[in-house]
Design a protein around this motif. Structure first.
Motif, PDB file in Angstrom:
ATOM      1  N   SER A  39      -2.161   2.177  11.973  1.00 12.51           N
ATOM      2  CA  SER A  39      -2.040   2.450  10.976  1.00 12.51           C
ATOM      3  C   SER A  39      -3.621   1.631  10.868  1.00 12.51           C
ATOM      4  O   SER A  39      -4.062   0.426  10.506  1.00 12.51           O
ATOM      5  CB  SER A  39      -1.420   2.109   9.901  1.00 12.51           C
ATOM      6  N   SER A  40      -4.739   2.200   9.843  1.00 18.44           N
ATOM      7  CA  SER A  40      -5.603   1.597   9.208  1.00 18.44           C
ATOM      8  C   SER A  40      -5.982   1.659   7.619  1.00 18.44           C
ATOM      9  O   SER A  40      -6.323   1.865   7.342  1.00 18.44           O
ATOM     10  CB  SER A  40      -7.464   1.795   9.708  1.00 18.44           C
ATOM     11  N   ASN A  41      -4.557   2.507   7.230  1.00 14.12           N
ATOM     12  CA  ASN A  41      -4.333   2.915   6.103  1.00 14.12           C
ATOM     13  C   ASN A  41      -3.690   2.181   4.885  1.00 14.12           C
ATOM     14  O   ASN A  41      -2.637   1.359   5.384  1.00 14.12           O
ATOM     15  CB  ASN A  41      -3.485   4.372   5.412  1.00 14.12           C
ATOM     16  N   GLN A  42      -4.203   1.305   4.634  1.00 11.90           N
ATOM     17  CA  GLN A  42      -4.183   0.862   3.056  1.00 11.90           C
ATOM     18  C   GLN A  42      -2.393   1.359   2.816  1.00 11.90           C
ATOM     19  O   GLN A  42      -1.307  -0.130   2.462  1.00 11.90           O
ATOM     20  CB  GLN A  42      -4.131  -0.021   1.522  1.00 11.90           C
ATOM     21  N   GLU A  43      -2.067   2.019   2.670  1.00  6.29           N
ATOM     22  CA  GLU A  43      -0.606   2.586   1.523  1.00  6.29           C
ATOM     23  C   GLU A  43       0.120   2.889   3.242  1.00  6.29           C
ATOM     24  O   GLU A  43       1.153   2.040   2.097  1.00  6.29           O
ATOM     25  CB  GLU A  43      -1.244   4.212   1.700  1.00  6.29           C
ATOM     26  N   ASP A  44      -0.221   2.274   4.294  1.00  7.84           N
ATOM     27  CA  ASP A  44       1.319   2.006   4.975  1.00  7.84           C
ATOM     28  C   ASP A  44       1.341   0.619   5.105  1.00  7.84           C
ATOM     29  O   ASP A  44       2.499   0.016   5.658  1.00  7.84           O
ATOM     30  CB  ASP A  44       0.787   2.505   5.856  1.00  7.84           C
ATOM     31  N   PHE A  45       1.014   0.013   4.360  1.00  9.34           N
ATOM     32  CA  PHE A  45       1.050  -2.279   3.892  1.00  9.34           C
ATOM     33  C   PHE A  45       2.810  -1.394   3.897  1.00  9.34           C
ATOM     34  O   PHE A  45       3.557  -2.925   4.182  1.00  9.34           O
ATOM     35  CB  PHE A  45       0.662  -2.809   3.288  1.00  9.34           C
ATOM     36  N   ALA A  46       3.096  -1.060   2.472  1.00 11.28           N
ATOM     37  CA  ALA A  46       4.797  -0.827   1.954  1.00 11.28           C
ATOM     38  C   ALA A  46       5.677  -0.932   3.930  1.00 11.28           C
ATOM     39  O   ALA A  46       6.593  -1.649   3.831  1.00 11.28           O
ATOM     40  CB  ALA A  46       4.626  -0.504   1.372  1.00 11.28           C
ATOM     41  N   LYS A  47       5.208  -0.156   4.149  1.00  6.82           N
ATOM     42  CA  LYS A  47       5.853   1.033   5.007  1.00  6.82           C
ATOM     43  C   LYS A  47       6.159  -0.224   6.424  1.00  6.82           C
ATOM     44  O   LYS A  47       7.037  -0.172   6.863  1.00  6.82           O
ATOM     45  CB  LYS A  47       5.688   1.716   5.514  1.00  6.82           C
ATOM     46  N   TYR A  48       5.404  -0.769   6.162  1.00  7.94           N
ATOM     47  CA  TYR A  48       5.613  -2.032   8.035  1.00  7.94           C
ATOM     48  C   TYR A  48       5.789  -3.302   6.812  1.00  7.94           C
ATOM     49  O   TYR A  48       5.673  -4.182   8.749  1.00  7.94           O
ATOM     50  CB  TYR A  48       3.921  -1.796   8.808  1.00  7.94           C
ATOM     51  N   SER A  56       2.884 -10.962  -3.975  1.00 13.57           N
ATOM     52  CA  SER A  56       4.064 -10.913  -4.793  1.00 13.57           C
ATOM     53  C   SER A  56       4.012 -10.706  -6.420  1.00 13.57           C
ATOM     54  O   SER A  56       5.024  -9.536  -6.223  1.00 13.57           O
ATOM     55  CB  SER A  56       5.049 -12.613  -4.046  1.00 13.57           C
ATOM     56  N   SER A  57       3.251 -11.210  -6.588  1.00 15.01           N
ATOM     57  CA  SER A  57       3.998 -11.104  -8.107  1.00 15.01           C
ATOM     58  C   SER A  57       3.197  -9.179  -8.191  1.00 15.01           C
ATOM     59  O   SER A  57       4.329  -8.657  -9.646  1.00 15.01           O
ATOM     60  CB  SER A  57       3.064 -11.785  -9.056  1.00 15.01           C
ATOM     61  N   THR A  58       2.944  -8.465  -7.784  1.00 11.65           N
ATOM     62  CA  THR A  58       3.019  -7.383  -8.372  1.00 11.65           C
ATOM     63  C   THR A  58       3.156  -6.691  -7.081  1.00 11.65           C
ATOM     64  O   THR A  58       2.952  -5.230  -7.046  1.00 11.65           O
ATOM     65  CB  THR A  58       1.105  -7.064  -8.037  1.00 11.65           C
ATOM     66  N   THR A  59       4.239  -7.331  -6.108  1.00 11.53           N
ATOM     67  CA  THR A  59       5.019  -6.209  -5.128  1.00 11.53           C
ATOM     68  C   THR A  59       5.935  -6.740  -5.912  1.00 11.53           C
ATOM     69  O   THR A  59       7.290  -7.401  -5.794  1.00 11.53           O
ATOM     70  CB  THR A  59       4.465  -6.935  -4.020  1.00 11.53           C
ATOM     71  N   PRO A  60       6.517  -5.550  -6.585  1.00 14.69           N
ATOM     72  CA  PRO A  60       8.037  -5.498  -7.373  1.00 14.69           C
ATOM     73  C   PRO A  60       8.920  -5.320  -5.934  1.00 14.69           C
ATOM     74  O   PRO A  60      10.306  -5.909  -6.189  1.00 14.69           O
ATOM     75  CB  PRO A  60       8.628  -3.695  -7.693  1.00 14.69           C
ATOM     76  N   ASN A  61       9.180  -4.721  -5.183  1.00 15.69           N
ATOM     77  CA  ASN A  61       9.796  -4.883  -3.448  1.00 15.69           C
ATOM     78  C   ASN A  61       9.460  -5.507  -2.558  1.00 15.69           C
ATOM     79  O   ASN A  61       8.794  -5.588  -2.092  1.00 15.69           O
ATOM     80  CB  ASN A  61       9.835  -3.810  -2.898  1.00 15.69           C
ATOM     81  N   LYS A  62      10.398  -7.381  -3.495  1.00 14.91           N
ATOM     82  CA  LYS A  62      10.088  -7.613  -1.724  1.00 14.91           C
ATOM     83  C   LYS A  62      10.632  -8.113  -0.500  1.00 14.91           C
ATOM     84  O   LYS A  62       9.283  -8.555   0.130  1.00 14.91           O
ATOM     85  CB  LYS A  62      10.388  -9.486  -2.475  1.00 14.91           C
ATOM     86  N   SER A  63      10.676  -6.752   0.349  1.00 17.98           N
ATOM     87  CA  SER A  63      10.540  -6.599   1.017  1.00 17.98           C
ATOM     88  C   SER A  63       9.845  -5.709   1.694  1.00 17.98           C
ATOM     89  O   SER A  63       9.779  -5.924   2.988  1.00 17.98           O
ATOM     90  CB  SER A  63      11.876  -5.105   1.600  1.00 17.98           C
ATOM     91  N   PHE A  64       8.899  -5.833   0.992  1.00 19.54           N
ATOM     92  CA  PHE A  64       7.403  -5.512   1.995  1.00 19.54           C
ATOM     93  C   PHE A  64       6.682  -5.927   2.061  1.00 19.54           C
ATOM     94  O   PHE A  64       5.580  -6.380   2.825  1.00 19.54           O
ATOM     95  CB  PHE A  64       6.793  -4.519   0.545  1.00 19.54           C
ATOM     96  N   LEU A  65       6.680  -7.574   1.380  1.00 15.41           N
ATOM     97  CA  LEU A  65       6.072  -8.642   1.627  1.00 15.41           C
ATOM     98  C   LEU A  65       6.338  -9.376   3.236  1.00 15.41           C
ATOM     99  O   LEU A  65       7.259  -9.086   3.474  1.00 15.41           O
ATOM    100  CB  LEU A  65       6.556 -10.126   0.907  1.00 15.41           C
ATOM    101  N   GLY A  66       5.500  -9.739   3.791  1.00 17.76           N
ATOM    102  CA  GLY A  66       5.602 -10.351   5.053  1.00 17.76           C
ATOM    103  C   GLY A  66       5.342 -11.708   5.088  1.00 17.76           C
ATOM    104  O   GLY A  66       5.613 -12.203   3.960  1.00 17.76           O
TER     105      GLY A  66
END
Length: 401
Positions: A39-48, A56-66
């Motif tokens: 993917s090259s779509n920023q909206e897919d960052f959470a999916k992967y 992290s401060s702007t990402t409520p679901n920490k499982s989306f963080l790498g």
């Protein structure tokens, strides 16, 4: 190079010391190849799972963080930064993970073990932090001073409750109990240890070379600097440390005499260096493997009491020393100076690294190193307090489940 280091941003920028893990990561990253661009779509960052952990401060679901691995040069300029995300749900793609280069939109699938880059502190700190064993310092004597200080009351009401004090020696890679004093009627009384007490004291000391650390905090700058000169008075160094469970020693502002809420273990090495492990307050653990941790400060001090300067010989008849006697005495003093200097260098090198930190050790490990003995004191006494049993510190042994 000698300036190479790995730092843990999530743990107070601690310098990682688990060399084998670092080497494994570098090898895997060097050998990994992109299998496909997904993917090259920023909206897919959470999916992967490749959202930058700096967000992290702007990402409520920490499982989306790498998990972010950043390489910098000696000037702290970024050379490369890789964000490692989730593994594919397809079980046929085991050993693969989604990644992206920080600041770039493309997400790739590469071959890399999912748990290779861990955020757990214990995976990065050297479990043989005391550097005991064949490649480091060998323990010669161990003192366990097991006591507690109630830190939940005001300073004037604090009192020390002693449980026991045990001195153990290492003889031919085996532990011998040389002295045991147990609290009776609020006094420490010397006793002969029971078989059960001997086993309790001896069994777990191998853990000294295999410590589990849950986290780390930066020591206060004043105490960190004071502990690097542990024999000098430092009146203001203890400010703020009572919340961690550390206090000045009785009638002493000398850092080496500081006391702690959870007891002390002193390991004296064959290089005449005393490693003081000061156990502070208990705190909730930051890892799922442990319910509780205990603060731990470690400071190294040369064992000057065991390093007495050779006395100048005095002939019984009051005559002057012969040239040969002077030469031999000068050689003895030179050898003594070398031993003292080596002990001072070892202690100074250790303190330069470790006195900057207050470690959080797994409370289960801390308790095992200071085992309960009072419930075992009514068993039949053994004849000799110096009996020996199992092998001592072996940091390379595998842990037993």
């Amino acid at each position: 190079s000698s300036q190479d280091a790995w730092f843990l941003p999530n743990h107070a920028d601690y310098s990682a010391g688990n060399v084998s893990r670092i080497a494994t990561i570098l090898t895997n990253l060097e050998e990994s190849q992109a299998l496909e661009a997904v993917s090259s779509n920023q909206e897919d960052f959470a999916k992967y799972g490749v959202i930058d952990p700096d967000e992290s401060s702007t990402t409520p679901n920490k499982s989306f963080l790498g998990r972010k691995v950043t390489l910098k040069d000696n000037n702290r300029e970024i050379l490369a930064s890789l964000i490692i995300g989730k593994s594919p749900e397809d079980t046929s793609k085991k050993g693969q993970a989604y990644v992206r280069i920080a600041g770039q939109p493309s997400v790739y699938l590469i071959e890399i073990p999912q748990n290779l880059v861990s955020t757990r502190f214990r995976d990065w700190v050297d479990p043989n932090l005391l550097q005991l064993g064949s490649e480091g310092e060998s323990p010669a004597r161990i003192l366990i001073d097991n006591f507690r200080i109630n830190t939940m009351v005001d300073t004037k009401s604090r009192s020390r409750e002693d449980f026991y004090r045990a001195t153990l020696e290492i003889l031919d890679a085996r532990i011998a109990i040389r002295s045991l004093e147990i609290s009776e009627d609020e006094k420490l009384v010397k006793v002969s240890p029971t078989n059960e007490q001997m086993i309790a004291l001896q069994t777990n000391l191998g853990l000294l070379g295999r410590l589990d650390f849950d986290d780390v905090s930066a020591n206060t700058p004043a105490m960190a600097e004071a502990l690097k000169q542990p024999l000098e008075e430092a009146q203001n160094a203890f400010a703020g440390l009572d919340e961690f469970g550390y206090f000045p020693g009785q009638d002493s502002d000398i850092p080496k005499d500081m006391t702690s809420a959870g007891g002390v273990i002193e390991v004296t090495t064959n290089s005449h260096v005393v490693l003081r492990m000061l156990f502070g307050n208990v705190l909730p653990s930051s890892v799922t493997e442990s319910k509780f941790s205990r603060n731990l400060i470690i400071v190294a001090v040369p064992d000057y009491e065991a390093l007495a300067k050779p006395a100048e010989p005095k002939p019984a008849d009051g005559s002057e020393l012969t040239e040969d006697e002077k030469r031999k005495h000068a050689q003895a003093v030179e050898a003594w100076n070398a031993v003292v200097k080596r002990a001072e260098n070892i202690a100074n090198g250790f303190n330069q690294v470790h006195c900057n930190w207050i470690y959080a050790i797994d409370e289960g490990i801390a308790a095992a190193l200071r085992p309960e003995l009072l419930d075992l004191k009514n068993e039949p006494k053994v004849n000799s307090p110096g009996a020996v049993t199992s092998k001592t510190v072996e940091p390379n042994d595998e842990k037993k489940d």
